[in-house]
Design a protein around this motif. Structure first.
Motif, PDB file in Angstrom:
ATOM      1  N   THR A   5       0.747  -1.139   0.048  1.00 52.61           N
ATOM      2  CA  THR A   5      -0.130  -0.076  -0.172  1.00 52.61           C
ATOM      3  C   THR A   5       0.875   1.149   0.005  1.00 52.61           C
ATOM      4  OG1 THR A   5      -1.859  -1.369   1.373  1.00 52.61           O
ATOM      5  CG2 THR A   5      -1.772   1.125   1.194  1.00 52.61           C
ATOM      6  N   HIS A   6       2.125   1.376   0.868  1.00 54.22           N
ATOM      7  CA  HIS A   6       2.837   2.425   0.788  1.00 54.22           C
ATOM      8  C   HIS A   6       3.575   2.534  -0.518  1.00 54.22           C
ATOM      9  CE1 HIS A   6       2.847   3.322   5.016  1.00 54.22           C
ATOM     10  NE2 HIS A   6       3.397   2.010   5.408  1.00 54.22           N
ATOM     11  N   LEU A   7       3.711   1.640  -1.239  1.00 53.62           N
ATOM     12  CA  LEU A   7       4.254   1.650  -2.489  1.00 53.62           C
ATOM     13  C   LEU A   7       3.278   2.342  -3.738  1.00 53.62           C
ATOM     14  CD1 LEU A   7       6.907   1.015  -4.176  1.00 53.62           C
ATOM     15  CD2 LEU A   7       6.325  -1.061  -4.674  1.00 53.62           C
ATOM     16  N   PRO A  34      11.113   4.257   4.873  1.00 53.17           N
ATOM     17  CA  PRO A  34      10.772   4.299   6.377  1.00 53.17           C
ATOM     18  C   PRO A  34      10.854   2.876   7.142  1.00 53.17           C
ATOM     19  CG  PRO A  34       9.362   6.020   5.548  1.00 53.17           C
ATOM     20  CD  PRO A  34      10.052   5.332   4.304  1.00 53.17           C
ATOM     21  N   ASP A  35      10.244   2.142   6.138  1.00 52.80           N
ATOM     22  CA  ASP A  35      10.069   0.613   6.640  1.00 52.80           C
ATOM     23  C   ASP A  35      11.429  -0.001   6.658  1.00 52.80           C
ATOM     24  OD1 ASP A  35       7.584   1.047   7.582  1.00 52.80           O
ATOM     25  OD2 ASP A  35       6.454   0.002   5.949  1.00 52.80           O
ATOM     26  N   ILE A  36      12.403   0.344   6.210  1.00 55.29           N
ATOM     27  CA  ILE A  36      13.869  -0.448   6.185  1.00 55.29           C
ATOM     28  C   ILE A  36      14.089  -0.780   7.815  1.00 55.29           C
ATOM     29  CG2 ILE A  36      14.775   0.038   4.117  1.00 55.29           C
ATOM     30  CD1 ILE A  36      16.675   1.787   5.629  1.00 55.29           C
ATOM     31  N   HIS A  61      11.635  -0.898  15.330  1.00 48.67           N
ATOM     32  CA  HIS A  61      10.738  -0.662  14.261  1.00 48.67           C
ATOM     33  C   HIS A  61      10.075   0.624  14.558  1.00 48.67           C
ATOM     34  CE1 HIS A  61       7.899  -1.023  11.214  1.00 48.67           C
ATOM     35  NE2 HIS A  61       6.798  -1.271  11.596  1.00 48.67           N
ATOM     36  N   HIS A  62      10.030   1.631  13.576  1.00 47.37           N
ATOM     37  CA  HIS A  62       9.663   2.754  13.493  1.00 47.37           C
ATOM     38  C   HIS A  62      10.342   3.800  14.069  1.00 47.37           C
ATOM     39  CE1 HIS A  62       4.949   2.540  13.136  1.00 47.37           C
ATOM     40  NE2 HIS A  62       5.684   2.421  12.016  1.00 47.37           N
ATOM     41  N   GLN A  63      11.978   3.358  14.341  1.00 43.81           N
ATOM     42  CA  GLN A  63      12.956   4.425  14.947  1.00 43.81           C
ATOM     43  C   GLN A  63      13.299   5.105  13.590  1.00 43.81           C
ATOM     44  OE1 GLN A  63      13.559   5.215  17.898  1.00 43.81           O
ATOM     45  NE2 GLN A  63      11.943   4.247  18.347  1.00 43.81           N
ATOM     46  N   LEU A  64      13.139   4.843  12.345  1.00 45.45           N
ATOM     47  CA  LEU A  64      13.682   5.536  11.203  1.00 45.45           C
ATOM     48  C   LEU A  64      12.157   6.323  10.545  1.00 45.45           C
ATOM     49  CD1 LEU A  64      15.954   3.408   9.136  1.00 45.45           C
ATOM     50  CD2 LEU A  64      16.509   5.311  10.752  1.00 45.45           C
ATOM     51  N   HIS A  65      11.023   6.238  11.163  1.00 43.90           N
ATOM     52  CA  HIS A  65       9.906   7.309  11.041  1.00 43.90           C
ATOM     53  C   HIS A  65      10.014   8.584  11.428  1.00 43.90           C
ATOM     54  CE1 HIS A  65       8.553   3.113   9.587  1.00 43.90           C
ATOM     55  NE2 HIS A  65       7.418   3.578   9.381  1.00 43.90           N
ATOM     56  N   THR A  66      11.113   9.193  11.099  1.00 44.92           N
ATOM     57  CA  THR A  66      11.512  10.288  11.791  1.00 44.92           C
ATOM     58  C   THR A  66      11.774  11.589  11.002  1.00 44.92           C
ATOM     59  OG1 THR A  66      14.004   9.979  11.810  1.00 44.92           O
ATOM     60  CG2 THR A  66      12.765   9.188  13.639  1.00 44.92           C
ATOM     61  N   LEU A  97       3.517  10.939   3.775  1.00 45.13           N
ATOM     62  CA  LEU A  97       2.667  10.303   3.355  1.00 45.13           C
ATOM     63  C   LEU A  97       2.695   9.095   3.812  1.00 45.13           C
ATOM     64  CD1 LEU A  97      -0.285  10.295   1.668  1.00 45.13           C
ATOM     65  CD2 LEU A  97       1.184   9.425  -0.369  1.00 45.13           C
ATOM     66  N   HIS A  98       3.898   8.369   3.996  1.00 48.33           N
ATOM     67  CA  HIS A  98       4.083   7.067   4.560  1.00 48.33           C
ATOM     68  C   HIS A  98       3.740   7.268   6.096  1.00 48.33           C
ATOM     69  CE1 HIS A  98       6.552   3.228   5.042  1.00 48.33           C
ATOM     70  NE2 HIS A  98       6.133   3.669   6.439  1.00 48.33           N
ATOM     71  N   LEU A  99       4.281   7.996   6.626  1.00 48.58           N
ATOM     72  CA  LEU A  99       3.935   8.259   7.992  1.00 48.58           C
ATOM     73  C   LEU A  99       2.668   8.579   8.468  1.00 48.58           C
ATOM     74  CD1 LEU A  99       6.820  10.797   9.220  1.00 48.58           C
ATOM     75  CD2 LEU A  99       6.918   8.428   9.054  1.00 48.58           C
ATOM     76  N   CYS A 101       0.023   7.460   6.672  1.00 44.47           N
ATOM     77  CA  CYS A 101      -0.737   6.152   6.495  1.00 44.47           C
ATOM     78  C   CYS A 101      -0.460   5.193   7.746  1.00 44.47           C
ATOM     79  CB  CYS A 101      -0.139   5.574   5.211  1.00 44.47           C
ATOM     80  SG  CYS A 101      -0.881   6.222   3.820  1.00 44.47           S
ATOM     81  N   ASP A 102       0.727   5.323   8.421  1.00 46.48           N
ATOM     82  CA  ASP A 102       1.091   4.327   9.490  1.00 46.48           C
ATOM     83  C   ASP A 102       0.188   4.882  10.762  1.00 46.48           C
ATOM     84  OD1 ASP A 102       2.653   2.527   8.393  1.00 46.48           O
ATOM     85  OD2 ASP A 102       4.534   3.378   9.153  1.00 46.48           O
ATOM     86  N   LEU A 103      -0.069   6.381  10.571  1.00 48.66           N
ATOM     87  CA  LEU A 103      -0.532   6.831  11.993  1.00 48.66           C
ATOM     88  C   LEU A 103      -1.968   6.442  11.886  1.00 48.66           C
ATOM     89  CD1 LEU A 103      -0.660   9.297  14.200  1.00 48.66           C
ATOM     90  CD2 LEU A 103      -1.257  10.771  12.593  1.00 48.66           C
TER      91      LEU A 103
HETATM   92 ZN   LIG Z   1       6.146   2.476   8.155  1.00 48.64          ZN
END
Ligand SMILES: [Zn+2]
Length: 186
Positions: A5-7, A34-36, A61-66, A97-99, A101-103
């Motif tokens: 979905t992100h892609l 971000p999901d790496i 997980h989520h530590q690169l969502h910054t 947009l990725h962040l 969508c995760d939110l």
């Molecule tokens: Zn994510």
């Protein structure tokens, strides 16, 4: 949300950007990169029954969502692409947009809302959470994925390229050609 979905979301954004191939690829990568930080799931699964399990997924997980990682990704993209300002804006938008969508739609099966530590590593405070967040496998995510697929097909026919170009431009040409052929014969 799921990587697929992100892609698709990043691909649709890239389709609207009207950037060149390299710019569009940068926008797509920014939407999934971000999901790496979730790749730690592999060692965690392999070591979970061992004496020293590696909790890399649970802890990182989520530590690169910054914001910091968003800026780094944008700087790298701008270094490799033309139309620098436009590329920077779309890459930043794709990352965020990725962040977003995760939110809104990434509640885990155990009810964990995976707060987004936007200002990490400087502070874990002001993490993003939303009480209305729906589950990762919620119907909303299926509906959004369906809409994104429709938008992907429409943009592919209009622009002559799609998210497939992230993997191979030749495969993308074939994909777009097939779509256009189907439409003409319909
Ligand atoms: Zn994510």
């Amino acid at each position: 949300m799921s990587p697929a979905t992100h892609l698709l979301a990043a691909g649709v954004l890239a389709g609207f950007s009207r950037l060149d191939h390299r710019g569009r690829v940068a926008v797509m990568i920014a939407g999934v990169i971000p999901d790496i930080d979730g790749l730690g799931v592999v060692p965690e699964l392999f070591t979970r029954h061992s004496a020293h399990p590696l909790l890399w997924f649970s802890e990182f997980h989520h530590q690169l969502h910054t914001l910091l990682f968003a800026i780094i990704v944008t700087l790298v993209a701008v270094a490799f692409c033309g139309e620098r300002l436009k590329t920077a804006l779309f890459v930043l938008a794709s990352f965020h947009l990725h962040l977003l969508c995760d939110l809104i739609g990434a509640r885990g099966p155990d009810g964990d809302s995976w707060p987004i530590p936007y200002f990490a590593p400087f502070t874990q405070a002001h993490a993003w959470t939303w009480s209305g967040q729906w589950p990762l496998n919620g119907w909303q995510n299926f509906a959004i994925t369906g809409l994104l697929l429709v938008a992907t097909f429409w943009l592919a026919v209009r622009n002559g390229n799609s998210v497939v170009e992230l993997f191979s431009t030749r495969a993308d040409e074939r994909f777009v050609g097939t779509l256009r052929g189907r439409l003409r014969s319909a």
